[in-house]
Scaffold this motif. Structure first.
Motif, PDB file in Angstrom:
ATOM      1  N   ASP A 273      44.551  43.824  60.235  1.00 51.50           N
ATOM      2  CA  ASP A 273      45.842  43.501  59.639  1.00 51.50           C
ATOM      3  C   ASP A 273      45.785  43.268  58.131  1.00 51.50           C
ATOM      4  O   ASP A 273      46.770  43.489  57.434  1.00 51.50           O
ATOM      5  N   GLY A 274      44.688  42.747  57.618  1.00 53.73           N
ATOM      6  CA  GLY A 274      44.558  42.526  56.185  1.00 53.73           C
ATOM      7  C   GLY A 274      45.134  41.205  55.710  1.00 53.73           C
ATOM      8  O   GLY A 274      45.333  41.012  54.509  1.00 53.73           O
ATOM      9  N   ASN A 275      45.388  40.276  56.613  1.00 52.90           N
ATOM     10  CA  ASN A 275      45.921  38.981  56.199  1.00 52.90           C
ATOM     11  C   ASN A 275      44.792  38.047  55.772  1.00 52.90           C
ATOM     12  O   ASN A 275      43.709  38.050  56.338  1.00 52.90           O
ATOM     13  N   ILE A 276      45.042  37.231  54.742  1.00 51.19           N
ATOM     14  CA  ILE A 276      44.050  36.282  54.255  1.00 51.19           C
ATOM     15  C   ILE A 276      43.978  35.105  55.225  1.00 51.19           C
ATOM     16  O   ILE A 276      44.991  34.466  55.516  1.00 51.19           O
ATOM     17  N   LEU A 277      42.767  34.835  55.736  1.00 53.63           N
ATOM     18  CA  LEU A 277      42.558  33.754  56.685  1.00 53.63           C
ATOM     19  C   LEU A 277      42.146  32.456  55.997  1.00 53.63           C
ATOM     20  O   LEU A 277      42.536  31.379  56.408  1.00 53.63           O
ATOM     21  N   MET A 278      41.334  32.588  54.937  1.00 49.79           N
ATOM     22  CA  MET A 278      40.796  31.415  54.255  1.00 49.79           C
ATOM     23  C   MET A 278      40.426  31.806  52.830  1.00 49.79           C
ATOM     24  O   MET A 278      40.009  32.928  52.578  1.00 49.79           O
ATOM     25  N   THR A 279      40.561  30.866  51.908  1.00 48.73           N
ATOM     26  CA  THR A 279      40.188  31.067  50.513  1.00 48.73           C
ATOM     27  C   THR A 279      39.343  29.887  50.061  1.00 48.73           C
ATOM     28  O   THR A 279      39.626  28.749  50.429  1.00 48.73           O
ATOM     29  N   GLY A 280      38.303  30.166  49.276  1.00 47.85           N
ATOM     30  CA  GLY A 280      37.451  29.103  48.756  1.00 47.85           C
ATOM     31  C   GLY A 280      37.405  29.134  47.248  1.00 47.85           C
ATOM     32  O   GLY A 280      37.222  30.194  46.651  1.00 47.85           O
ATOM     33  N   GLU A 281      37.568  27.978  46.630  1.00 48.60           N
ATOM     34  CA  GLU A 281      37.474  27.887  45.179  1.00 48.60           C
ATOM     35  C   GLU A 281      36.511  26.790  44.789  1.00 48.60           C
ATOM     36  O   GLU A 281      36.327  25.821  45.515  1.00 48.60           O
ATOM     37  N   GLY A 282      35.862  26.974  43.643  1.00 38.92           N
ATOM     38  CA  GLY A 282      34.884  26.016  43.153  1.00 38.92           C
ATOM     39  C   GLY A 282      34.002  26.614  42.070  1.00 38.92           C
ATOM     40  O   GLY A 282      33.522  25.896  41.198  1.00 38.92           O
ATOM     41  N   HIS A 283      33.775  27.925  42.125  1.00 36.25           N
ATOM     42  CA  HIS A 283      33.013  28.572  41.063  1.00 36.25           C
ATOM     43  C   HIS A 283      33.865  28.614  39.799  1.00 36.25           C
ATOM     44  O   HIS A 283      35.098  28.661  39.857  1.00 36.25           O
ATOM     45  N   THR A 284      33.192  28.620  38.646  1.00 36.71           N
ATOM     46  CA  THR A 284      33.904  28.652  37.366  1.00 36.71           C
ATOM     47  C   THR A 284      33.806  30.004  36.675  1.00 36.71           C
ATOM     48  O   THR A 284      34.206  30.139  35.520  1.00 36.71           O
ATOM     49  N   ASP A 285      33.281  31.004  37.373  1.00 34.50           N
ATOM     50  CA  ASP A 285      33.184  32.357  36.834  1.00 34.50           C
ATOM     51  C   ASP A 285      33.244  33.335  38.008  1.00 34.50           C
ATOM     52  O   ASP A 285      33.331  32.926  39.161  1.00 34.50           O
ATOM     53  N   TRP A 286      33.165  34.624  37.725  1.00 38.12           N
ATOM     54  CA  TRP A 286      33.287  35.675  38.729  1.00 38.12           C
ATOM     55  C   TRP A 286      32.259  35.514  39.851  1.00 38.12           C
ATOM     56  O   TRP A 286      31.184  34.992  39.650  1.00 38.12           O
ATOM     57  N   LEU A 287      32.637  35.977  41.031  1.00 40.57           N
ATOM     58  CA  LEU A 287      31.717  35.996  42.172  1.00 40.57           C
ATOM     59  C   LEU A 287      31.052  37.361  42.248  1.00 40.57           C
ATOM     60  O   LEU A 287      31.713  38.391  42.165  1.00 40.57           O
ATOM     61  N   SER A 288      29.742  37.342  42.390  1.00 40.75           N
ATOM     62  CA  SER A 288      28.978  38.587  42.430  1.00 40.75           C
ATOM     63  C   SER A 288      28.507  38.931  43.829  1.00 40.75           C
ATOM     64  O   SER A 288      28.198  40.079  44.111  1.00 40.75           O
ATOM     65  N   GLY A 289      28.436  37.928  44.701  1.00 43.72           N
ATOM     66  CA  GLY A 289      27.963  38.173  46.050  1.00 43.72           C
ATOM     67  C   GLY A 289      28.466  37.126  47.009  1.00 43.72           C
ATOM     68  O   GLY A 289      28.776  35.994  46.617  1.00 43.72           O
TER      69      GLY A 289
END
Length: 148
Positions: free
Chosen positions: A18-34
């Protein structure tokens, strides 16, 4: 479930197909690489341009551990198949093996001449594969901290 990380400093889990967002996490202060799931599926690890590696608990919906030790951006991360160790690769030219239980760096792998861009544990072994901007691949035995 699909896991992604991006330039917006967030990781997201998506329901498939379906492509719906289930969960989001924030805490990093720059781009995520992995980002990748722990083999048990209850946690995930992320790596970031902010020089950190973070462990997230999905049931708690938050970061439970921030691993610091790289001096430049972290380009990739990987779980060991047992779930007790995480590997990270950095622009600082090193890779690290982190013991999640003791919350510390167990080994630092040195030998590439430029940025280490990816790292993966070989399944059910103590061997990791790294790739570098120096145009080399290396296999390492993390028990001896030596190239194979």
């Amino acid at each position: 479930i699909v896991l992604t990380g991006g330039d917006d400093h967030l990781w997201k889990t998506w329901g498939f197909p379906d492509g719906n967002i289930l969960m989001t996490g924030e805490g990093h202060t720059d781009w995520l690489s992995g980002c990748c799931f722990r083999p048990s599926g209850t946690q995930l690890v992320t790596s970031s341009g902010d020089t950190t590696v973070r462990i997230w608990d999905l049931s708690r919906r938050g970061c439970i551990l921030t691993l610091r030790g790289h001096s430049r951006a972290v380009r990739g991360c990987s779980w060991h198949s047992c779930g007790d160790f995480v590997a990270s690769a950095s622009v600082d030219g090193t890779s690290k093996i982190w013991d999640v239980n003791s919350e510390r760096c167990r080994y630092t792998l040195r030998g590439h001449k430029e940025s280490v861009n990816s790292i993966e544990f070989l399944p059910f072994s103590s061997t990791v594969l790294t790739s570098s901007a120096d145009k080399t691949l290396s296999l390492w035995d993390v028990r001896t901290v030596r190239r194979l």
